[in-house]
Scaffold this motif. Structure first.
Motif, PDB file in Angstrom:
ATOM      1  N   GLU A  63      42.052  37.710  33.113  1.00  0.00           N
ATOM      2  CA  GLU A  63      42.535  38.266  34.381  1.00  0.00           C
ATOM      3  C   GLU A  63      43.316  37.238  35.189  1.00  0.00           C
ATOM      4  N   MET A  64      42.911  35.985  35.118  1.00  0.00           N
ATOM      5  CA  MET A  64      43.652  34.940  35.827  1.00  0.00           C
ATOM      6  C   MET A  64      45.041  34.731  35.216  1.00  0.00           C
ATOM      7  N   ALA A  65      45.231  35.105  33.971  1.00  0.00           N
ATOM      8  CA  ALA A  65      46.533  34.953  33.307  1.00  0.00           C
ATOM      9  C   ALA A  65      47.542  36.003  33.767  1.00  0.00           C
ATOM     10  N   ILE A  66      47.064  37.044  34.456  1.00  0.00           N
ATOM     11  CA  ILE A  66      47.945  38.101  34.971  1.00  0.00           C
ATOM     12  C   ILE A  66      48.298  37.759  36.415  1.00  0.00           C
ATOM     13  N   ARG A  67      49.567  37.549  36.680  1.00  0.00           N
ATOM     14  CA  ARG A  67      50.009  37.121  38.006  1.00  0.00           C
ATOM     15  C   ARG A  67      49.644  38.134  39.092  1.00  0.00           C
ATOM     16  N   SER A  68      49.139  37.611  40.190  1.00  0.00           N
ATOM     17  CA  SER A  68      48.856  38.388  41.395  1.00  0.00           C
ATOM     18  C   SER A  68      49.391  37.622  42.594  1.00  0.00           C
ATOM     19  N   LYS A  69      49.800  38.339  43.605  1.00  0.00           N
ATOM     20  CA  LYS A  69      50.216  37.679  44.842  1.00  0.00           C
ATOM     21  C   LYS A  69      48.998  37.163  45.599  1.00  0.00           C
ATOM     22  N   LEU A  70      47.917  37.949  45.567  1.00  0.00           N
ATOM     23  CA  LEU A  70      46.729  37.616  46.356  1.00  0.00           C
ATOM     24  C   LEU A  70      45.535  37.311  45.466  1.00  0.00           C
ATOM     25  N   LEU A  71      44.776  36.303  45.843  1.00  0.00           N
ATOM     26  CA  LEU A  71      43.566  35.957  45.106  1.00  0.00           C
ATOM     27  C   LEU A  71      42.539  37.080  45.167  1.00  0.00           C
ATOM     28  N   GLU A  72      42.535  37.825  46.256  1.00  0.00           N
ATOM     29  CA  GLU A  72      41.618  38.954  46.388  1.00  0.00           C
ATOM     30  C   GLU A  72      41.838  39.967  45.265  1.00  0.00           C
ATOM     31  N   HIS A  73      43.103  40.170  44.923  1.00  0.00           N
ATOM     32  CA  HIS A  73      43.460  41.152  43.894  1.00  0.00           C
ATOM     33  C   HIS A  73      42.933  40.723  42.525  1.00  0.00           C
ATOM     34  N   VAL A  74      43.139  39.479  42.175  1.00  0.00           N
ATOM     35  CA  VAL A  74      42.666  39.007  40.873  1.00  0.00           C
ATOM     36  C   VAL A  74      41.140  38.982  40.830  1.00  0.00           C
ATOM     37  N   ALA A  75      40.489  38.620  41.925  1.00  0.00           N
ATOM     38  CA  ALA A  75      39.024  38.615  41.967  1.00  0.00           C
ATOM     39  C   ALA A  75      38.472  40.022  41.776  1.00  0.00           C
ATOM     40  N   LYS A  76      39.112  41.016  42.377  1.00  0.00           N
ATOM     41  CA  LYS A  76      38.664  42.408  42.212  1.00  0.00           C
ATOM     42  C   LYS A  76      38.826  42.861  40.773  1.00  0.00           C
ATOM     43  N   ARG A  77      39.913  42.464  40.140  1.00  0.00           N
ATOM     44  CA  ARG A  77      40.105  42.826  38.727  1.00  0.00           C
ATOM     45  C   ARG A  77      39.003  42.214  37.859  1.00  0.00           C
ATOM     46  N   ILE A  78      38.632  40.977  38.156  1.00  0.00           N
ATOM     47  CA  ILE A  78      37.554  40.328  37.397  1.00  0.00           C
ATOM     48  C   ILE A  78      36.249  41.100  37.584  1.00  0.00           C
ATOM     49  N   LEU A  79      35.915  41.417  38.839  1.00  0.00           N
ATOM     50  CA  LEU A  79      34.690  42.185  39.111  1.00  0.00           C
ATOM     51  C   LEU A  79      34.708  43.534  38.417  1.00  0.00           C
ATOM     52  N   ASP A  80      35.831  44.245  38.509  1.00  0.00           N
ATOM     53  CA  ASP A  80      35.930  45.573  37.889  1.00  0.00           C
ATOM     54  C   ASP A  80      35.684  45.497  36.389  1.00  0.00           C
ATOM     55  N   ARG A  81      36.290  44.513  35.739  1.00  0.00           N
ATOM     56  CA  ARG A  81      36.086  44.380  34.288  1.00  0.00           C
ATOM     57  C   ARG A  81      34.651  44.038  33.938  1.00  0.00           C
ATOM     58  N   ILE A  82      34.026  43.194  34.740  1.00  0.00           N
ATOM     59  CA  ILE A  82      32.618  42.854  34.476  1.00  0.00           C
ATOM     60  C   ILE A  82      31.767  44.114  34.512  1.00  0.00           C
ATOM     61  N   PHE A  83      31.944  44.925  35.542  1.00  0.00           N
ATOM     62  CA  PHE A  83      31.150  46.158  35.644  1.00  0.00           C
ATOM     63  C   PHE A  83      31.497  47.146  34.532  1.00  0.00           C
ATOM     64  N   ASN A  84      32.759  47.204  34.140  1.00  0.00           N
ATOM     65  CA  ASN A  84      33.176  48.134  33.083  1.00  0.00           C
ATOM     66  C   ASN A  84      32.705  47.709  31.698  1.00  0.00           C
ATOM     67  N   GLU A  85      32.657  46.415  31.446  1.00  0.00           N
ATOM     68  CA  GLU A  85      32.389  45.923  30.096  1.00  0.00           C
ATOM     69  C   GLU A  85      30.962  45.437  29.855  1.00  0.00           C
ATOM     70  N   ILE A  86      30.226  45.173  30.922  1.00  0.00           N
ATOM     71  CA  ILE A  86      28.877  44.616  30.756  1.00  0.00           C
ATOM     72  C   ILE A  86      27.882  45.472  31.547  1.00  0.00           C
ATOM     73  N   PRO A  87      27.335  46.507  30.901  1.00  0.00           N
ATOM     74  CA  PRO A  87      26.462  47.464  31.604  1.00  0.00           C
ATOM     75  C   PRO A  87      25.220  46.844  32.240  1.00  0.00           C
ATOM     76  N   LEU A  88      24.760  45.716  31.745  1.00  0.00           N
ATOM     77  CA  LEU A  88      23.547  45.096  32.272  1.00  0.00           C
ATOM     78  C   LEU A  88      23.734  44.519  33.680  1.00  0.00           C
ATOM     79  N   VAL A  89      24.974  44.213  34.060  1.00  0.00           N
ATOM     80  CA  VAL A  89      25.249  43.597  35.367  1.00  0.00           C
ATOM     81  C   VAL A  89      25.070  44.615  36.491  1.00  0.00           C
ATOM     82  N   GLU A  90      24.232  44.268  37.476  1.00  0.00           N
ATOM     83  CA  GLU A  90      23.990  45.137  38.636  1.00  0.00           C
ATOM     84  C   GLU A  90      24.765  44.688  39.868  1.00  0.00           C
ATOM     85  N   GLU A  91      24.948  43.381  40.027  1.00  0.00           N
ATOM     86  CA  GLU A  91      25.689  42.821  41.158  1.00  0.00           C
ATOM     87  C   GLU A  91      26.532  41.664  40.660  1.00  0.00           C
ATOM     88  N   GLY A  92      27.655  41.451  41.338  1.00  0.00           N
ATOM     89  CA  GLY A  92      28.495  40.326  40.952  1.00  0.00           C
ATOM     90  C   GLY A  92      29.181  39.701  42.148  1.00  0.00           C
TER      91      GLY A  92
END
Length: 120
Positions: A63-92
């Protein structure tokens, strides 16, 4: 409930609003903290029963390899993928730091932190 942290993931990439940032790039640090039920893995000693921190690191790097203008945007993409790909995660919680940001002063880093919980 338990906590897994992957700290100080170092990445050189090109986030930011300035054209110079896109061309030159800069150094970033990502810190990940996830909360999950780790009781089963504590008993079983099986990787399949826990949150694989190799997977967390891979998500952050991709996700960091995909350019974003805002750090908030890249951080949200990281969180979204964690929740989508790792069902065991409850909070991040994701921290993304820009090291030596070009903001016209002697600033070591700027950091944004996003926290989210799994939606039912």
């Amino acid at each position: 409930m338990g906590i897994i942290r992957v700290n100080n993931i170092r990445i050189y990439t090109n986030h930011g609003c300035l054209e110079e940032e896109a061309k030159i790039g800069s150094e970033y640090r990502v810190d990940i903290e996830v909360q999950a039920d780790l009781q089963k893995s504590a008993e079983s000693d099986a990787l399949a029963d826990t949150v694989d921190y190799v997977h967390l690191n891979k998500i952050a790097k991709e996700e960091m390899a995909i350019r974003s203008k805002l750090l908030e945007h890249v951080a949200k993409r990281i969180l979204d993928r964690i929740f989508n790909e790792i069902p065991l995660v409850e909070e991040g919680t994701i921290s993304v730091s820009k090291i030596n940001p070009p903001i016209g002063g002697n600033v070591e880093e700027v950091v944004i932190v996003l926290k989210d919980v799994r939606k039912s």
